[in-house]
Motif scaffolding. Structure first.
Motif, PDB file in Angstrom:
ATOM      1  N   THR A 235       0.830  -1.203   0.000  1.00  8.39           N
ATOM      2  CA  THR A 235       0.000   0.000   0.000  1.00  8.39           C
ATOM      3  C   THR A 235       0.867   1.256   0.000  1.00  8.39           C
ATOM      4  O   THR A 235       1.851   1.338   0.744  1.00  8.39           O
ATOM      5  N   VAL A 236       0.491   2.205  -0.837  1.00  7.58           N
ATOM      6  CA  VAL A 236       1.169   3.502  -0.875  1.00  7.58           C
ATOM      7  C   VAL A 236       0.126   4.592  -0.675  1.00  7.58           C
ATOM      8  O   VAL A 236      -0.905   4.606  -1.353  1.00  7.58           O
ATOM      9  N   TRP A 237       0.383   5.491   0.262  1.00 11.00           N
ATOM     10  CA  TRP A 237      -0.459   6.671   0.432  1.00 11.00           C
ATOM     11  C   TRP A 237       0.221   7.815  -0.305  1.00 11.00           C
ATOM     12  O   TRP A 237       1.190   8.383   0.172  1.00 11.00           O
ATOM     13  N   TRP A 238      -0.308   8.152  -1.487  1.00  6.26           N
ATOM     14  CA  TRP A 238       0.315   9.160  -2.331  1.00  6.26           C
ATOM     15  C   TRP A 238       0.000  10.574  -1.877  1.00  6.26           C
ATOM     16  O   TRP A 238       0.789  11.490  -2.111  1.00  6.26           O
ATOM     17  N   LEU A 239      -1.157  10.768  -1.258  1.00  7.30           N
ATOM     18  CA  LEU A 239      -1.561  12.108  -0.837  1.00  7.30           C
ATOM     19  C   LEU A 239      -1.164  12.335   0.615  1.00  7.30           C
ATOM     20  O   LEU A 239      -1.692  11.683   1.513  1.00  7.30           O
ATOM     21  N   PRO A 240      -0.223  13.238   0.872  1.00  6.51           N
ATOM     22  CA  PRO A 240       0.159  13.510   2.267  1.00  6.51           C
ATOM     23  C   PRO A 240      -1.041  14.000   3.075  1.00  6.51           C
ATOM     24  O   PRO A 240      -1.823  14.826   2.601  1.00  6.51           O
TER      25      PRO A 240
ATOM     26  N   GLY B 257       3.798  11.406   2.851  1.00  5.46           N
ATOM     27  CA  GLY B 257       3.837  12.378   3.945  1.00  5.46           C
ATOM     28  C   GLY B 257       5.070  12.212   4.806  1.00  5.46           C
ATOM     29  O   GLY B 257       5.602  13.193   5.350  1.00  5.46           O
ATOM     30  N   ASP B 258       5.550  10.961   4.950  1.00 11.06           N
ATOM     31  CA  ASP B 258       6.767  10.722   5.732  1.00 11.06           C
ATOM     32  C   ASP B 258       7.972  11.375   5.060  1.00 11.06           C
ATOM     33  O   ASP B 258       8.897  11.835   5.736  1.00 11.06           O
ATOM     34  N   ILE B 259       7.978  11.402   3.733  1.00 13.83           N
ATOM     35  CA  ILE B 259       9.084  12.042   3.014  1.00 13.83           C
ATOM     36  C   ILE B 259       9.074  13.551   3.254  1.00 13.83           C
ATOM     37  O   ILE B 259      10.126  14.176   3.429  1.00 13.83           O
TER      38      ILE B 259
END
Length: 199
Positions: A72-77, A153-155
């Motif tokens: 899973t990737v959350w693209w929207l911070p 968002g972590d980035i």
């Protein structure tokens, strides 16, 4: 990681930032007083290696068997805030903010310690290292599929942490440099006055 998130509060954040600035001041002063010795640089390198190990353990320790989760990737911070279907409970917003603060704090010591461990590295290189490391960690979390979610968002938090850490290191070095110049200038004035009075 969650145990750390739970203790985050304004006093805890202030204490962490104060400790980081104090460490930067101590390393800057030590480096200024012993410019020809390698001890300050070696100490900073050991602290940097220790913090990197802590960061990797905190971010890559599986929460379930490797390969058993979804990729899973959350693209929207901050997707929890902007998702119309998400209903945040009263304590969830506070927990989300604490999590972002913790992610930011994880990357703050990297450029701070790197400034003294490898003085030839520029602030831009330190920034790229922090963001690049976080990106690699998020990609590893995605590939591991071990209960962690890759989140852009972590980035962003890593970017904020590296900027803050580099700023604290620069402020500490500037403060020490100004103090040392004033001390040397004051001694030079006193020596000049003493010499003039003796003639």
């Amino acid at each position: 990681m969650w145990q750390v998130v739970l203790i985050i509060s304004p006093p805890a954040v202030a204490l962490f930032l104060t400790a980081a600035l104090a460490l930067a001041l101590a390393l800057a002063l030590w480096s200024a007083l012993a410019p020809d010795r390698g001890a300050p640089r070696i100490t900073a390198r050991l602290l940097l290696a220790g913090w990197l190990l802590l960061l990797l353990v905190a971010t890559l320790t599986p929460t379930q068997p490797i390969g058993s989760g979804d990729a899973t990737v959350w693209w929207l911070p901050g997707r929890e805030l902007f998702d119309p279907g998400a209903q945040l409970l009263p304590g969830e917003l506070s927990m989300l903010v604490r999590e972002q603060i913790a992610n930011t704090a994880l990357y703050l010591p990297l450029p701070l310690l790197l400034r003294f461990a490898a003085p030839h590295w520029s602030a831009a290189a330190a920034f790229l290292l922090g963001v690049g490391l976080c990106t690699a960690i998020e990609a590893t979390q995605l590939l591991m599929r071990a209960g962690r979610i890759a989140d852009t968002g972590d980035i962003l938090c890593a970017a904020a942490g590296t900027i803050l850490g580099a700023t604290l290191a620069a402020v500490a070095q500037q403060a020490v440099a100004v103090t040392m110049r004033r001390r040397v200038g004051g001694r030079a004035v006193r020596v000049g006055l003493d010499g003039g009075g003796g003639g």
